[in-house]
Design a protein around this motif. Structure first.
Motif, PDB file in Angstrom:
ATOM      1  N   GLY A  65       0.800  -1.225   0.000  1.00  0.00           N
ATOM      2  CA  GLY A  65       0.000   0.000   0.000  1.00  0.00           C
ATOM      3  C   GLY A  65       0.827   1.267   0.000  1.00  0.00           C
ATOM      4  N   GLY A  66       2.027   1.192   0.557  1.00  0.00           N
ATOM      5  CA  GLY A  66       2.906   2.351   0.549  1.00  0.00           C
ATOM      6  C   GLY A  66       2.749   3.276   1.733  1.00  0.00           C
ATOM      7  N   ALA A  67       1.521   3.490   2.196  1.00  0.00           N
ATOM      8  CA  ALA A  67       1.252   4.374   3.345  1.00  0.00           C
ATOM      9  C   ALA A  67       1.961   5.704   3.202  1.00  0.00           C
ATOM     10  N   MET A  68       1.849   6.319   2.008  1.00  0.00           N
ATOM     11  CA  MET A  68       2.545   7.570   1.736  1.00  0.00           C
ATOM     12  C   MET A  68       1.990   8.696   2.599  1.00  0.00           C
ATOM     13  N   CYS A  69       2.892   9.483   3.174  1.00  0.00           N
ATOM     14  CA  CYS A  69       2.513  10.535   4.109  1.00  0.00           C
ATOM     15  C   CYS A  69       2.177  11.829   3.383  1.00  0.00           C
ATOM     16  N   LYS A  70       1.107  12.472   3.807  1.00  0.00           N
ATOM     17  CA  LYS A  70       0.798  13.834   3.385  1.00  0.00           C
ATOM     18  C   LYS A  70       1.460  14.753   4.404  1.00  0.00           C
ATOM     19  N   LEU A  71       2.571  15.375   3.999  1.00  0.00           N
ATOM     20  CA  LEU A  71       3.403  16.097   4.945  1.00  0.00           C
ATOM     21  C   LEU A  71       2.674  17.244   5.629  1.00  0.00           C
ATOM     22  N   ALA A  72       1.688  17.834   4.958  1.00  0.00           N
ATOM     23  CA  ALA A  72       0.958  18.945   5.561  1.00  0.00           C
ATOM     24  C   ALA A  72       0.199  18.516   6.808  1.00  0.00           C
ATOM     25  N   GLY A  73      -0.117  17.235   6.916  1.00  0.00           N
ATOM     26  CA  GLY A  73      -0.834  16.738   8.078  1.00  0.00           C
ATOM     27  C   GLY A  73       0.045  16.530   9.293  1.00  0.00           C
ATOM     28  N   GLY A  74       1.358  16.529   9.090  1.00  0.00           N
ATOM     29  CA  GLY A  74       2.282  16.379  10.198  1.00  0.00           C
ATOM     30  C   GLY A  74       2.566  14.937  10.552  1.00  0.00           C
ATOM     31  N   VAL A  75       3.739  14.718  11.128  1.00  0.00           N
ATOM     32  CA  VAL A  75       4.130  13.423  11.685  1.00  0.00           C
ATOM     33  C   VAL A  75       4.267  13.624  13.184  1.00  0.00           C
ATOM     34  N   VAL A  76       3.555  12.824  13.962  1.00  0.00           N
ATOM     35  CA  VAL A  76       3.464  13.057  15.406  1.00  0.00           C
ATOM     36  C   VAL A  76       3.970  11.838  16.170  1.00  0.00           C
TER      37      VAL A  76
END
Length: 373
Positions: A192-203
């Protein structure tokens, strides 16, 4: 050690790695009491750290109470000349920074402002893919990283999540670096990749050793992915309400995952159940807005602390901060300058600033540097 005064024992323990101090609690009752009651990052309430992305300067507000004078002090640390710094996060008194620039090319640096020490981490294994790219110096984004501490193993970890940089390179795996090691470790996230949308932040939720980020799903609502530092397990979590990935962001709230779709904040509790905890009619800062019994709001370059009645640290009651709730002014920043087409302009923009909890520590980074050699 019984003959050593308590003050001397405190000084000795403060200079040990955090993991050694935690294990030292089991030596005897005296050591346990010293670590629990006298070591700064163990018993102190975190202070508010405000980081300027444009100035690469950190400020600390000592007082969030109604008696605050609104003043803050600059946190001492040594910047790299000509490099562009962004703060990834803070953990037990250490700062983790993403250092860009043409020379650095994407180094991650861990710094201890109290001791003045810095530790440069190796480049990501795929960093060479960007050499020769016109905007190579800009590929490195602090929003793709998280800085965490594992309470069981006593290890500090830097995590880089799957994401895409301008269709130049796609990160399809989670990269994990443990302080004291020499290389990054890759963890597959599946097909699936689980690609991050950077605008949402990594917490990072430090109390649970979990990393969360918002995924990109074309034509659908946002989803949340979690990465467990204990067993490298990756799990998808549903959101409390549907929202586009460009309208939501994540936060840590009372050592829980917070989901922000302004003006509302939900908190993920036991059993993966969401509760509606906050409603804000004022802006809230990135990345942390809860500091003990206080919540933080921002307007322009001013930061205000509010102490609502019945702040729901664990209950189900919702707290509302109205438009006219003034709170206490705890810090006022300055407009950040930048050279644009030869002219110096100033940005009056609170998004230039991010906030994190901070406690001072004397833990030496040199111990980790020796292990990396």
């Amino acid at each position: 050690m019984d003959r050593v005064s308590t003050d001397v024992l405190v000084q000795i323990l403060q200079r040990l790695p955090h993991s050694c101090r935690r294990r030292g609690r089991y030596v005897c009752r005296r050591w346990r009491d010293v670590v629990n009651n006298r070591i700064t990052e163990t018993h102190s309430s975190p202070k508010l750290l405000i980081w300027s992305n444009r100035l690469a300067v950190a400020y600390v507000a000592d007082d969030l109470s109604p008696s605050s004078t609104g003043s803050c002090t600059e946190l001492r640390w040594i910047a790299e000349p000509g490099a562009h710094h962004r703060l990834i996060g803070t953990c037990n008194g250490l700062l983790c920074l993403c250092v860009g620039g043409r020379v650095m090319g994407g180094t991650v640096t861990v710094a201890n402002p109290a001791t003045g020490e810095k530790l440069h981490l190796p480049l990501l294994p795929c960093a060479g893919q960007f050499i020769g790219y016109l905007r190579w110096k800009e590929w490195h984004d602090a929003d793709a990283y998280s800085f965490a501490y594992h309470p069981t193993t006593g290890q500090f970890k830097v995590v880089h999540v799957p994401c895409s940089y301008e269709q130049v390179y796609d990160f399809r795996t989670v990269h994990v670096f443990t302080l004291g090691r020499t290389t990054w470790r890759e963890v597959s996230v599946g097909t699936g990749g689980a690609m991050c949308k950077l605008a949402g932040g990594v917490v990072t939720v430090h109390g649970m050793s979990m990393i969360y980020w918002v995924t990109i799903t074309r034509g659908a609502s946002a989803k949340i992915v979690s990465f467990d530092l204990t067993d490298d397990r990756i799990v998808s979590t549903t959101t409390p309400v549907p929202a586009r990935h460009d309208r939501c962001r994540l936060a840590e709230v009372h050592e829980r995952l917070g989901y922000v779709v302004w003006p509302d904040v939900w908190v993920l509790g036991d059993g993966n159940r969401w509760s509606h905890r906050y409603n804000f009619e004022q802006g809230i800062p990135r990345r942390h807005f809860v500091y003990g019994e206080y919540v933080l709001t921002c307007k322009g370059l001013s930061f205000h602390a509010h102490r609502p009645n019945g702040t729901p640290a664990s209950g189900q009651d919702m707290v509302q901060i109205g438009e006219h709730d003034e709170g206490t002014l705890v810090a006022t920043m300055v407009a950040a300058p930048e050279i644009y087409y030869g002219a110096e302009i100033y940005y009056v923009d609170s998004d230039n600033y991010v906030t994190f909890p901070y406690v001072e520590t004397l833990e030496p980074l040199s111990l980790y540097a020796k292990k990396m050699i």
